[in-house]
Enzyme design. Structure first.
Site, PDB file in Angstrom:
ATOM      1  N   ARG A   1     -11.618  -3.451   8.149  1.00  0.00           N
ATOM      2  CA  ARG A   1     -10.232  -3.911   7.957  1.00  0.00           C
ATOM      3  C   ARG A   1      -9.815  -4.830   9.106  1.00  0.00           C
ATOM      4  O   ARG A   1      -9.179  -5.855   8.897  1.00  0.00           O
ATOM      5  CB  ARG A   1      -9.310  -2.684   7.862  1.00  0.00           C
ATOM      6  CG  ARG A   1      -7.879  -3.002   7.531  1.00  0.00           C
ATOM      7  CD  ARG A   1      -7.127  -1.759   7.056  1.00  0.00           C
ATOM      8  NE  ARG A   1      -7.764  -1.190   5.878  1.00  0.00           N
ATOM      9  CZ  ARG A   1      -8.548  -0.106   5.895  1.00  0.00           C
ATOM     10  NH1 ARG A   1      -8.755   0.561   7.019  1.00  0.00           N
ATOM     11  NH2 ARG A   1      -9.122   0.323   4.792  1.00  0.00           N
TER      12      ARG A   1
ATOM     13  N   TYR B   1     -12.939   8.499   4.478  1.00  0.00           N
ATOM     14  CA  TYR B   1     -14.348   8.823   4.720  1.00  0.00           C
ATOM     15  C   TYR B   1     -14.767   8.580   6.184  1.00  0.00           C
ATOM     16  O   TYR B   1     -15.958   8.552   6.475  1.00  0.00           O
ATOM     17  CB  TYR B   1     -15.229   7.989   3.777  1.00  0.00           C
ATOM     18  CG  TYR B   1     -15.051   8.319   2.307  1.00  0.00           C
ATOM     19  CD1 TYR B   1     -16.030   9.029   1.610  1.00  0.00           C
ATOM     20  CD2 TYR B   1     -13.914   7.922   1.597  1.00  0.00           C
ATOM     21  CE1 TYR B   1     -15.882   9.328   0.259  1.00  0.00           C
ATOM     22  CE2 TYR B   1     -13.757   8.218   0.251  1.00  0.00           C
ATOM     23  CZ  TYR B   1     -14.738   8.916  -0.412  1.00  0.00           C
ATOM     24  OH  TYR B   1     -14.588   9.210  -1.746  1.00  0.00           O
TER      25      TYR B   1
ATOM     26  N   ASP C   1      -7.913  -3.951  -0.248  1.00  0.00           N
ATOM     27  CA  ASP C   1      -8.714  -3.105  -1.123  1.00  0.00           C
ATOM     28  C   ASP C   1     -10.039  -2.890  -0.415  1.00  0.00           C
ATOM     29  O   ASP C   1     -10.642  -3.840   0.090  1.00  0.00           O
ATOM     30  CB  ASP C   1      -8.921  -3.718  -2.507  1.00  0.00           C
ATOM     31  CG  ASP C   1      -9.361  -2.620  -3.477  1.00  0.00           C
ATOM     32  OD1 ASP C   1      -8.557  -1.706  -3.731  1.00  0.00           O
ATOM     33  OD2 ASP C   1     -10.516  -2.644  -3.945  1.00  0.00           O
ATOM     34  N   SER C   2     -10.438  -1.642  -0.346  1.00  0.00           N
ATOM     35  CA  SER C   2     -11.588  -1.337   0.492  1.00  0.00           C
ATOM     36  C   SER C   2     -12.407  -0.217  -0.106  1.00  0.00           C
ATOM     37  O   SER C   2     -11.979   0.459  -1.042  1.00  0.00           O
ATOM     38  CB  SER C   2     -11.099  -0.966   1.889  1.00  0.00           C
ATOM     39  OG  SER C   2      -9.986  -0.109   1.818  1.00  0.00           O
TER      40      SER C   2
ATOM     41  N   PHE D   1      -8.882   8.349   8.683  1.00  0.00           N
ATOM     42  CA  PHE D   1      -8.522   8.831   7.345  1.00  0.00           C
ATOM     43  C   PHE D   1      -9.737   8.675   6.424  1.00  0.00           C
ATOM     44  O   PHE D   1     -10.783   8.148   6.825  1.00  0.00           O
ATOM     45  CB  PHE D   1      -7.302   8.067   6.804  1.00  0.00           C
ATOM     46  CG  PHE D   1      -7.569   6.621   6.470  1.00  0.00           C
ATOM     47  CD1 PHE D   1      -7.579   5.661   7.467  1.00  0.00           C
ATOM     48  CD2 PHE D   1      -7.822   6.215   5.163  1.00  0.00           C
ATOM     49  CE1 PHE D   1      -7.839   4.331   7.171  1.00  0.00           C
ATOM     50  CE2 PHE D   1      -8.064   4.881   4.850  1.00  0.00           C
ATOM     51  CZ  PHE D   1      -8.074   3.940   5.870  1.00  0.00           C
TER      52      PHE D   1
ATOM     53  N   LYS E   1     -11.601   1.977  16.803  1.00  0.00           N
ATOM     54  CA  LYS E   1     -11.945   1.674  15.406  1.00  0.00           C
ATOM     55  C   LYS E   1     -11.393   0.318  14.970  1.00  0.00           C
ATOM     56  O   LYS E   1     -12.119  -0.502  14.426  1.00  0.00           O
ATOM     57  CB  LYS E   1     -11.429   2.776  14.469  1.00  0.00           C
ATOM     58  CG  LYS E   1     -11.782   2.493  13.012  1.00  0.00           C
ATOM     59  CD  LYS E   1     -11.161   3.459  12.008  1.00  0.00           C
ATOM     60  CE  LYS E   1     -11.374   2.926  10.583  1.00  0.00           C
ATOM     61  NZ  LYS E   1     -10.556   3.602   9.580  1.00  0.00           N
TER      62      LYS E   1
ATOM     63  N   SER F   1       0.841  -1.204   0.000  1.00  0.00           N
ATOM     64  CA  SER F   1       0.000   0.000   0.000  1.00  0.00           C
ATOM     65  C   SER F   1       0.869   1.244   0.000  1.00  0.00           C
ATOM     66  O   SER F   1       2.016   1.206   0.473  1.00  0.00           O
ATOM     67  CB  SER F   1      -0.907   0.016   1.234  1.00  0.00           C
ATOM     68  OG  SER F   1      -1.730   1.163   1.216  1.00  0.00           O
ATOM     69  N   HIS F   2       0.288   2.331  -0.525  1.00  0.00           N
ATOM     70  CA  HIS F   2       0.930   3.647  -0.451  1.00  0.00           C
ATOM     71  C   HIS F   2       0.057   4.593   0.375  1.00  0.00           C
ATOM     72  O   HIS F   2       0.342   5.775   0.470  1.00  0.00           O
ATOM     73  CB  HIS F   2       1.121   4.236  -1.852  1.00  0.00           C
ATOM     74  CG  HIS F   2       2.126   3.506  -2.674  1.00  0.00           C
ATOM     75  ND1 HIS F   2       1.893   2.256  -3.194  1.00  0.00           N
ATOM     76  CD2 HIS F   2       3.380   3.845  -3.073  1.00  0.00           C
ATOM     77  CE1 HIS F   2       2.961   1.857  -3.873  1.00  0.00           C
ATOM     78  NE2 HIS F   2       3.871   2.799  -3.817  1.00  0.00           N
TER      79      HIS F   2
END
Ligand code: IMP
Length: 215
Positions: free
Chosen positions: A200, A165, A74-75, A163, A186, A13-14
């Site tokens: 996640r 939304y 991927d989300s 981060f 969270k 991931s970036h």
């Protein structure tokens, strides 16, 4: 299902928000975690039509480029009144003309789409965050784990934590949005805990139970 050896694990991931959450979740398991961003790997185009396809594209590209086992996420946010949009295009909805991402803009776009549908009452604003985690080996084999969390889209945005939304998503059964929660509330989860809250963390929980022998 292929098992995972302890050692170096590449987070494909970036996205700094996701990387931070994955590092928090991997913390108790003693991996040496590096990210695709740290290694300067290019970001592959997410050309898939499903979360699974895009998760594979990211994890396999990183695994192939480095020879390491890679873990991707991927989300996206799937809103019922919008027929499941923005879904796999959640990151794209935040793109300004010119390509830069601005999540305040993305949240406004979701709100405008809801208003255009007349979705004002909380019960008309249901949706879910979805995460698919893919673990890919350099030879192309892969395992997949999915997590979802049901909730409601609120307006205006609330809170500055997390981060993307997070400020407009209020998970079912809670008064706070993800943007108003601590990282621990969270996505905190470790072996032996009951169910995690975020999409996640729930996907990670399946991964940990399957691959890391976690309870
Ligand atoms: P992708 O997985 O790279 O296609 O990006 C998914 C997008 O969905 C991210 O850029 C975020 O904007 C959004 N997203 C995914 N997970 C979360 C989350 O936990 N909180 C807030 N936004 C999220």
């Amino acid at each position: 299902m292929r098992t995972l050896e302890k050692g170096k694990l590449l987070v494909a991931s970036h996205n700094q928000g996701k990387i931070k959450e994955m590092i928090d979740l991997l913390g108790p398991f003693g991996f040496e975690v590096v990210s695709a961003g740290d290694l300067g790997l290019p970001e592959p185009d997410e050309t898939g039509m499903t979360f699974e396809q895009n998760a594979y594209i990211k994890a396999f590209a990183a695994a192939k480029a480095t020879g390491l086992v890679a873990l991707s996420d991927d989300s996206g946010l799937c809103v019922d009144a919008l027929g499941g949009d923005p879904g796999v295009y959640t990151a794209n909805w935040a793109e300004l003309p010119g390509g830069k991402r601005d999540f305040a803009f993305g949240m406004q776009k979701v709100e405008k789409a809801l208003q255009d549908k007349g979705a004002i009452r909380p019960k008309d604003r249901s949706g879910r965050f979805v995460s698919v985690i893919c673990l890919a080996w350099p030879d192309g084999e892969a395992n997949y784990y999915r997590g979802e969390v049901e909730g409601e889209i609120v307006w205006p945005p609330r809170g500055t934590a997390g981060f993307g939304y997070d400020p407009v998503f209020k998970p079912e059964g809670y008064d706070a949005t993800f943007g108003e929660m601590t990282a621990e509330q969270k996505h905190g989860w470790k072996p032996g805990d009951t169910d995690a809250l975020s999409h996640r963390a729930r996907a990670f929980q399946h991964f940990a139970r399957d691959c890391l022998d976690a309870g």
